[in-house]
Design an enzyme around this catalytic site. Structure first.
Site, PDB file in Angstrom:
ATOM      1  NE  ARG A 263      -3.768  -2.174   2.426  1.00 11.28           N
ATOM      2  CZ  ARG A 263      -4.733  -2.339   3.323  1.00 11.28           C
ATOM      3  NH1 ARG A 263      -4.936  -1.412   4.238  1.00 11.28           N
ATOM      4  NH2 ARG A 263      -5.473  -3.418   3.302  1.00 11.28           N
ATOM      5  NE  ARG A 278      -0.624   5.441   9.143  1.00 13.99           N
ATOM      6  CZ  ARG A 278      -1.920   5.260   8.849  1.00 13.99           C
ATOM      7  NH1 ARG A 278      -2.281   4.969   7.616  1.00 13.99           N
ATOM      8  NH2 ARG A 278      -2.838   5.381   9.776  1.00 13.99           N
ATOM      9  CD  GLU A 350      -8.062  -2.099  10.862  1.00 16.25           C
ATOM     10  OE1 GLU A 350      -7.994  -3.277  10.463  1.00 16.25           O
ATOM     11  OE2 GLU A 350      -7.552  -1.120  10.272  1.00 16.25           O
ATOM     12  CB  SER A 353     -11.694  -3.708   8.481  1.00 15.34           C
ATOM     13  OG  SER A 353     -11.193  -2.510   9.012  1.00 15.34           O
ATOM     14  NE  ARG A 391      -2.412   0.013  11.843  1.00 20.27           N
ATOM     15  CZ  ARG A 391      -3.375   0.761  11.304  1.00 20.27           C
ATOM     16  NH1 ARG A 391      -4.636   0.538  11.620  1.00 20.27           N
ATOM     17  NH2 ARG A 391      -3.062   1.726  10.466  1.00 20.27           N
TER      18      ARG A 391
END
Length: 428
Positions: A263, A278, A350, A353, A391
């Site tokens: 990403r 991240r 998070e 999801s 994470r």
């Protein structure tokens, strides 16, 4: 994409639902365009029928040895009119798609309006850990224990990359093994998809054309990236049955995949973004279901339960959050986030999801099911991280740290890490 019939029948509902995402569009203009499209399509069908009729009459006269010259001008006129109508129809279809393609999914009725400030905490599970010693953050722990090499990761890939080493690599691999084995036991079919996907895959997933600049493109095409690195296994899994009609008896289809995810996300120097929280590449196990519409809500709760179970077994304090419309991915109608507590920043991050796209992706990918009786219909598609590790590792390090600087390994991972403890290597 959004069902055009719904826009025609209840434009006010569509406007109100999109407004929850702060998306405002001219549906009246689209309906005029759509009406022109339908009239033109009917004219094309009429002219094709007329051309077929005239061709039949000409053929009949020729078989009888009679002169068909009187019909040739009529045939030419119909052919010219048909060509013009087909050209107009193609232009109108392109205009319709240009309007519909970027529109996000309609959020479910219970989804709060607005952005992340309106996210709703559904429940908290467990107690926030308390420490009788000076807390160390995950970056310090990862460095001290020799788990993550940030500097050499940057040297190899540039900013936003890291390198797992030694027990860090073993911890990462233990998590991935644990996740995959748990989901396979639950009846999910294991898939290892390609990491390079085509434009059609991104379109079906709902990422293209609007979010085409968010992926790592390998080749550019006329519409956008012709080939790109997958940002999540969901983008691959939703395309497994693109342009297929599945027998109703085969639903639901349940898949689990492991992939790195690529990403265009930039890290930062703040503690909330440092380390592996991240970056441009991270590992994730993904769950995916193709379901009957009537089983869609049940499937969503099942996926949420799978993600929660993993976090519980890892001994982590977490919470479940229902995302507001503006914080929900464009392709999804409803999303729950599973968020783990990160003590060093006193915030939740998070790690999964869990989303329901309803029939939005199925319409884009023409994915249908055929009931025992009646016409085929679109399936519903759902996905969940099960789980993302970049994470999760920071939360494990921080929540399970001990006063002597070591970290306790959760019991469920000790099949792969039998020592049960992450400790700094001896210099001897």
């Amino acid at each position: 994409m959004i069902d055009v019939t719904l826009i025609r029948d209840n434009p006010a509902h569509v406007q109100q639902a999109l407004a929850k995402r702060d998306v405002h569009v001219d549906l009246d203009g689209f309906l005029q365009l759509d009406d022109d499209y339908r009239h033109t399509r009917a004219e094309v069908e009429r002219l094709r029928g007329e051309r077929k009729r005239i061709s039949g009459e000409i053929a009949k006269l020729q078989r009888a040895g009679e002169d068909a010259a009187d019909l040739h001008p009529e045939a030419t006129a119909v052919g010219d009119n048909l060509t013009a109508a087909e050209t107009k129809l193609a232009e109108l279809e392109q205009a319709r798609r240009a309007f519909l393609d970027p529109l996000p999914n309609l959020p479910d009725a219970e989804v709060p309006a607005g952005g992340k400030e309106n996210n709703e905490v559904v429940r908290e599970v467990g107690q926030r850990p308390e420490f009788g010693f000076a807390l160390k953050d995950h970056v310090h722990l990862a460095r001290h224990l020799g788990l993550v090499d940030y500097e050499r990761g940057t040297k190899l890939g540039g900013s936003g990359f890291w390198l797992y080493r030694g027990n860090g690599a073993l911890l990462e691999w233990a998590l991935l093994n644990y996740f995959v084995e748990a989901h396979v036991r639950d009846g999910y079919e294991f898939v290892l998809p390609p990491h390079v996907l085509t434009f059609a895959a991104g379109y079906t997933a709902g990422q293209f054309p609007k979010f085409a600049d968010e992926v790592f493109a390998l080749e550019e095409g006329e519409q956008g990236p012709a080939r790109f690195l997958l940002p999540t296994a969901e983008t691959a899994l939703v395309n497994l049955h693109r342009d297929e009609t599945l027998p109703e008896m085969e639903l639901p289809k349940r898949y689990v995949a492991y992939t790195p995810c690529y990403r265009k996300e930039a890290g930062g120097y703040r503690t909330a973004e440092r380390g592996t929280l991240r970056g441009h590449q991270f590992n994730k196990v993904e769950l995916f279901q193709f379901t009957h519409p009537d089983a869609s809500d049940t499937a969503h709760e099942e996926l949420l339960g799978k993600a929660e179970e993993l976090v519980k077994e890892l001994g982590l304090h977490y919470r479940i959050t229902r995302l507001a419309a503006g914080d929900t991915s464009a392709a999804m109608a409803r999303t729950y986030d599973v968020e783990v507590w990160l003590p060093s920043i006193e915030a939740y991050v998070e790690v999964s999801s869990v989303s329901n796209a309803r029939d939005y992706q199925a319409r884009r990918g023409n994915i249908r099911y055929r009931p025992r009786q009646g016409k085929s219909a679109f399936v519903h598609t759902l996905n969940a991280s099960g789980l993302a590790t970049s994470r999760l590792v920071p939360a494990l390090l921080e929540q399970h740290q001990r006063a002597d600087g070591t970290v306790e390994v959760p019991e469920v991972l000790r099949e792969w890490m039998p020592s049960g403890v992450l400790a700094a290597r001896s210099s001897a």
